[in-house]
Every structure is written in C-alpha cells, then in structure tokens.
Scaffold this motif. Structure first.
Motif, PDB file in Angstrom:
ATOM      1  N   ALA A   1       0.706  -1.158  -0.115  1.00  0.00           N
ATOM      2  CA  ALA A   1      -0.392   0.196   0.156  1.00  0.00           C
ATOM      3  C   ALA A   1       1.026   1.000   0.009  1.00  0.00           C
ATOM      4  O   ALA A   1       0.383   2.391  -0.939  1.00  0.00           O
ATOM      5  CB  ALA A   1      -0.933  -0.221   1.232  1.00  0.00           C
ATOM      6  N   LEU A   2       1.938   1.345   0.982  1.00  0.00           N
ATOM      7  CA  LEU A   2       2.730   2.592   0.409  1.00  0.00           C
ATOM      8  C   LEU A   2       3.373   2.786  -0.898  1.00  0.00           C
ATOM      9  O   LEU A   2       3.539   3.914  -1.595  1.00  0.00           O
ATOM     10  CB  LEU A   2       4.048   2.434   2.129  1.00  0.00           C
ATOM     11  N   LYS A   3       3.954   1.134  -1.272  1.00  0.00           N
ATOM     12  CA  LYS A   3       4.216   1.308  -2.493  1.00  0.00           C
ATOM     13  C   LYS A   3       3.191   2.305  -3.348  1.00  0.00           C
ATOM     14  O   LYS A   3       4.026   3.140  -4.717  1.00  0.00           O
ATOM     15  CB  LYS A   3       5.410   0.378  -3.340  1.00  0.00           C
ATOM     16  N   HIS A   4       2.540   1.490  -3.230  1.00  0.00           N
ATOM     17  CA  HIS A   4       1.306   2.344  -4.515  1.00  0.00           C
ATOM     18  C   HIS A   4       1.088   3.836  -4.239  1.00  0.00           C
ATOM     19  O   HIS A   4       0.757   4.557  -5.047  1.00  0.00           O
ATOM     20  CB  HIS A   4      -0.322   1.046  -4.257  1.00  0.00           C
ATOM     21  N   LEU A   5       0.876   4.079  -2.864  1.00  0.00           N
ATOM     22  CA  LEU A   5       0.738   5.999  -2.355  1.00  0.00           C
ATOM     23  C   LEU A   5       1.904   6.445  -2.836  1.00  0.00           C
ATOM     24  O   LEU A   5       1.712   7.287  -3.850  1.00  0.00           O
ATOM     25  CB  LEU A   5       1.171   5.627  -1.483  1.00  0.00           C
ATOM     26  N   HIS A   6       3.252   5.892  -2.778  1.00  0.00           N
ATOM     27  CA  HIS A   6       4.017   6.423  -3.702  1.00  0.00           C
ATOM     28  C   HIS A   6       3.908   6.303  -5.276  1.00  0.00           C
ATOM     29  O   HIS A   6       4.578   7.655  -6.133  1.00  0.00           O
ATOM     30  CB  HIS A   6       5.402   5.988  -3.156  1.00  0.00           C
ATOM     31  N   GLU A   7       4.255   5.689  -5.900  1.00  0.00           N
ATOM     32  CA  GLU A   7       4.033   5.313  -7.036  1.00  0.00           C
ATOM     33  C   GLU A   7       2.822   5.792  -8.072  1.00  0.00           C
ATOM     34  O   GLU A   7       3.346   6.988  -9.255  1.00  0.00           O
ATOM     35  CB  GLU A   7       3.802   4.104  -7.848  1.00  0.00           C
TER      36      GLU A   7
ATOM     37  N   SER B   1       4.298  12.316   6.535  1.00  0.00           N
ATOM     38  CA  SER B   1       4.220  11.843   7.709  1.00  0.00           C
ATOM     39  C   SER B   1       4.074  10.436   7.942  1.00  0.00           C
ATOM     40  O   SER B   1       4.278  10.113   8.876  1.00  0.00           O
ATOM     41  CB  SER B   1       2.517  12.551   8.193  1.00  0.00           C
ATOM     42  N   LEU B   2       3.680  10.224   7.084  1.00  0.00           N
ATOM     43  CA  LEU B   2       3.078   8.093   6.747  1.00  0.00           C
ATOM     44  C   LEU B   2       4.708   7.569   6.993  1.00  0.00           C
ATOM     45  O   LEU B   2       4.611   6.957   7.941  1.00  0.00           O
ATOM     46  CB  LEU B   2       2.390   8.005   5.356  1.00  0.00           C
ATOM     47  N   LEU B   3       5.579   8.196   5.902  1.00  0.00           N
ATOM     48  CA  LEU B   3       7.436   7.382   6.578  1.00  0.00           C
ATOM     49  C   LEU B   3       7.326   7.806   7.494  1.00  0.00           C
ATOM     50  O   LEU B   3       8.371   6.219   7.987  1.00  0.00           O
ATOM     51  CB  LEU B   3       7.680   7.882   5.633  1.00  0.00           C
ATOM     52  N   TYR B   4       7.145   8.813   8.124  1.00  0.00           N
ATOM     53  CA  TYR B   4       8.234   8.515   9.277  1.00  0.00           C
ATOM     54  C   TYR B   4       7.226   7.545  10.414  1.00  0.00           C
ATOM     55  O   TYR B   4       8.139   7.257  11.604  1.00  0.00           O
ATOM     56  CB  TYR B   4       7.970  10.485   9.875  1.00  0.00           C
TER      57      TYR B   4
ATOM     58  N   GLN C   1      11.966  -1.243   5.873  1.00  0.00           N
ATOM     59  CA  GLN C   1      12.746  -1.157   4.559  1.00  0.00           C
ATOM     60  C   GLN C   1      12.126  -0.623   3.278  1.00  0.00           C
ATOM     61  O   GLN C   1      12.578   0.812   3.038  1.00  0.00           O
ATOM     62  CB  GLN C   1      12.828  -2.516   4.474  1.00  0.00           C
ATOM     63  N   MET C   2      10.648  -0.898   3.512  1.00  0.00           N
ATOM     64  CA  MET C   2       9.637  -0.149   1.664  1.00  0.00           C
ATOM     65  C   MET C   2       9.795   1.437   2.034  1.00  0.00           C
ATOM     66  O   MET C   2      10.384   2.672   1.633  1.00  0.00           O
ATOM     67  CB  MET C   2       8.401  -0.173   2.246  1.00  0.00           C
ATOM     68  N   ALA C   3       9.909   1.953   3.210  1.00  0.00           N
ATOM     69  CA  ALA C   3       9.400   3.483   4.010  1.00  0.00           C
ATOM     70  C   ALA C   3      10.943   3.890   3.685  1.00  0.00           C
ATOM     71  O   ALA C   3      11.384   5.226   3.508  1.00  0.00           O
ATOM     72  CB  ALA C   3       9.204   4.016   5.543  1.00  0.00           C
ATOM     73  N   LEU C   4      11.560   3.297   4.289  1.00  0.00           N
ATOM     74  CA  LEU C   4      13.329   4.175   3.880  1.00  0.00           C
ATOM     75  C   LEU C   4      13.964   4.189   2.377  1.00  0.00           C
ATOM     76  O   LEU C   4      14.030   4.842   1.462  1.00  0.00           O
ATOM     77  CB  LEU C   4      14.382   3.110   4.445  1.00  0.00           C
ATOM     78  N   SER C   5      13.210   3.282   1.838  1.00  0.00           N
ATOM     79  CA  SER C   5      13.516   2.785   0.213  1.00  0.00           C
ATOM     80  C   SER C   5      12.959   4.270  -0.873  1.00  0.00           C
ATOM     81  O   SER C   5      13.033   5.237  -1.695  1.00  0.00           O
ATOM     82  CB  SER C   5      13.352   1.801  -0.409  1.00  0.00           C
ATOM     83  N   ILE C   6      11.715   4.757   0.437  1.00  0.00           N
ATOM     84  CA  ILE C   6      11.056   5.512  -0.434  1.00  0.00           C
ATOM     85  C   ILE C   6      11.030   7.108   0.172  1.00  0.00           C
ATOM     86  O   ILE C   6      10.990   8.307  -0.504  1.00  0.00           O
ATOM     87  CB  ILE C   6       9.399   5.783  -0.668  1.00  0.00           C
ATOM     88  N   LEU C   7      11.903   7.296   1.096  1.00  0.00           N
ATOM     89  CA  LEU C   7      11.771   8.713   1.833  1.00  0.00           C
ATOM     90  C   LEU C   7      12.819   9.668   0.832  1.00  0.00           C
ATOM     91  O   LEU C   7      12.733  10.593   1.011  1.00  0.00           O
ATOM     92  CB  LEU C   7      12.117   8.186   3.089  1.00  0.00           C
TER      93      LEU C   7
ATOM     94  N   MET D   1      18.310  -2.386  11.532  1.00  0.00           N
ATOM     95  CA  MET D   1      18.161  -1.443  11.048  1.00  0.00           C
ATOM     96  C   MET D   1      19.054   0.113  10.503  1.00  0.00           C
ATOM     97  O   MET D   1      18.837   0.772  10.228  1.00  0.00           O
ATOM     98  CB  MET D   1      16.893  -1.268  12.170  1.00  0.00           C
ATOM     99  N   LYS D   2      19.691  -0.317  11.687  1.00  0.00           N
ATOM    100  CA  LYS D   2      20.068   0.659  12.455  1.00  0.00           C
ATOM    101  C   LYS D   2      21.564   1.027  11.053  1.00  0.00           C
ATOM    102  O   LYS D   2      21.587   2.046  10.861  1.00  0.00           O
ATOM    103  CB  LYS D   2      21.456   0.609  13.604  1.00  0.00           C
ATOM    104  N   PHE D   3      21.635   0.101  10.794  1.00  0.00           N
ATOM    105  CA  PHE D   3      22.823  -0.338   8.820  1.00  0.00           C
ATOM    106  C   PHE D   3      21.565   0.073   7.951  1.00  0.00           C
ATOM    107  O   PHE D   3      22.763   1.202   7.235  1.00  0.00           O
ATOM    108  CB  PHE D   3      23.533  -0.844   9.079  1.00  0.00           C
ATOM    109  N   LEU D   4      20.415   0.204   8.501  1.00  0.00           N
ATOM    110  CA  LEU D   4      20.173   0.687   7.218  1.00  0.00           C
ATOM    111  C   LEU D   4      19.598   2.198   7.186  1.00  0.00           C
ATOM    112  O   LEU D   4      20.015   2.846   5.998  1.00  0.00           O
ATOM    113  CB  LEU D   4      19.368  -0.281   6.658  1.00  0.00           C
ATOM    114  N   ILE D   5      19.472   2.192   8.324  1.00  0.00           N
ATOM    115  CA  ILE D   5      19.266   3.757   8.570  1.00  0.00           C
ATOM    116  C   ILE D   5      20.685   4.608   8.156  1.00  0.00           C
ATOM    117  O   ILE D   5      20.241   5.936   7.342  1.00  0.00           O
ATOM    118  CB  ILE D   5      18.632   3.835   9.855  1.00  0.00           C
ATOM    119  N   TYR D   6      21.538   4.387   8.424  1.00  0.00           N
ATOM    120  CA  TYR D   6      22.610   5.073   8.471  1.00  0.00           C
ATOM    121  C   TYR D   6      22.851   5.240   7.036  1.00  0.00           C
ATOM    122  O   TYR D   6      23.038   5.557   6.188  1.00  0.00           O
ATOM    123  CB  TYR D   6      23.744   4.427   9.383  1.00  0.00           C
ATOM    124  N   SER D   7      22.589   4.105   6.127  1.00  0.00           N
ATOM    125  CA  SER D   7      22.831   3.956   4.401  1.00  0.00           C
ATOM    126  C   SER D   7      22.247   4.943   3.968  1.00  0.00           C
ATOM    127  O   SER D   7      22.737   6.103   3.061  1.00  0.00           O
ATOM    128  CB  SER D   7      23.245   2.445   3.769  1.00  0.00           C
TER     129      SER D   7
END
Length: 238
Positions: A120-126, A137-140, A153-159, A183-189
């Motif tokens: 659903a998040l992916k479709h909202l973005h697309e 706001s949804l992503l945060y 991870q999906m939210a991070l990829s869209i942010l 997750m900390k490693f992914l957020i840092y990236s």
C-alpha cells in the motif's frame, strides 16, 4: 440480458469451483454491463471461497468506473482474508478515484499484515497523488512505529524522493533511538544518501555491519515458522 450472457450465467451455476474461476475471468469482458457488474460484486463480497472472491475482483478491474473503486473500498473494510485484501489493494491502485488514496493510507496505518502495509505504501508513492506532507508523515510513522522490518525497509527506500534538509534531522533521531543492528545500518546508509543530496556531512560514527546469523539457528527458526503457519492453516478448517 442477451442470450450469450444468459448461457454463461447458467453454465456458471452448474460448474465446479475450478471451472468457475475461468468463467469469472471471461465475465470481465462484460463488466461494463450492469447485471455482470452486480454479479461480480456479489461474488467478491459474499462467496465462501477466497479464490473466487479474488477472481471476481480481478474481473471487475476491467471496469474502471469510480463506482467500482467505491465498492472495492467497502469490501476492503470488511474482508478478513489478507489474500483478498491484497487483491483489492492491487486492483484499486489502478483506479482514478479519491477513495484509492484513502484506502491505501488506511492499509499503511492499520492493516495487520506487513506485506499489505508495504505494498500500500509503495502504491501511494507510485501514484504520486498523495499530499507530500501526508506521505512524509506516513513514512516517519512507519519508521518509528511499525514493527516489521520489510515495511520499514519500504519506507526507507521511498523517503529520499521526498527528502529535504529537515529529513536529516528527523531521520537522525530515528537512527539514535533504533535498537536493531540491521535496521540501524540501513538507516545510516539512507542518511548518507540523503546527506549527499544536500552536500551535508554526517557526524555519526558508522554502525557495525550486522553479523550473519548462525545457519543452525536459521534452520531452527524456519522449522518453528513452518509449524506455526501449518497450525494457523489447520485452524481455518474449524
């Protein structure tokens, strides 16, 4: 009702469930007709078998009327099977209706299944029709409150598509509160990626890469998960 449709309805009544799946898809070619549209909506709402409900939703998807989007939105609210809700979300994402964003946002915030929240998040973005402040706001919210790694991870990829300089500060706070090493490693990236967009330097020390889990533990967890899923499926027959 023309004779061709009448014949199809009669054939449907006498068919096995497997045969009905094929007939339903054929009905999609007539979904603009009122009697067919109502027939498919009734199946999507009331049939006992989830595969038939899903097939009816797929057939309805050939009719792009706003009324269909509204009806699918109603179905989503009361549908218990996550596979059928997924079919509804996938179908609705192709409609041009204000109801679509409403249901996608609801799915991101409330659906119990992480795959559905993520899609659903992916479709909202697309779709690019959601208000920018709303989707940020949804992503945060997902990054802060969602318990599922896949959804986060999906939210991070869209942010990065919506990032501004304030994003670095907010994402930094999420990074500091994060307890999961992976997750900390992914957020840092992602912080590195966004900081490069705005020519900023990070003051954080890079986290250690997450350790690979022991294969024996992975196999044991997989066995436990399979037993749990089997038990849940068996429960459905009672």
């Amino acid at each position: 009702m023309n004779s061709d449709l009448g014949t199809k309805f009669e054939k449907f009544k006498k068919s096995t469930d497997r045969e009905k799946l094929t007939i339903i898809l054929d009905f999609g070619n007539y979904s603009e007709k009122e009697e067919v549209k109502n027939f498919l909506l009734n199946l999507a709402k009331n049939d006992l078998y989830e595969k038939i409900r899903i097939q009816a939703i797929l057939a309805l998807n050939k009719n792009k009327g706003e009324e269909i989007a509204d009806k699918l939105a109603e179905l989503y609210l009361f549908e218990k099977e996550h596979s059928v809700r997924l079919a509804i979300i996938e179908a609705m994402s192709t409609y041009d209706s204000s109801k679509v964003e409403e249901i996608l946002e609801l799915a991101v915030e409330k659906d119990k299944i992480d795959i559905l929240r993520s899609i659903a998040l992916k479709h909202l973005h697309e779709r690019k029709k959601c208000d920018k402040n709303k989707i940020i706001s949804l992503l945060y919210s997902v990054l802060t409150n969602d318990s599922a790694l896949f959804t986060r991870q999906m939210a991070l990829s869209i942010l990065p598509f919506y990032a501004d300089e304030e994003t670095l500060g907010k994402l930094s706070m999420i990074y500091e509160m994060e307890r999961s090493t992976k997750m900390k490693f992914l957020i840092y990236s992602k912080l590195e990626e966004i900081s490069n967009q705005f020519n900023k330097k990070l003051t954080f020390v890079p986290p250690r890469k997450p350790k690979k889990e022991d294969k024996g533990n992975n196999k044991r967890r997989r066995r436990i998960r399979i037993r749990k899923e089997k038990k849940e499926k068996e429960h459905l027959f009672y």
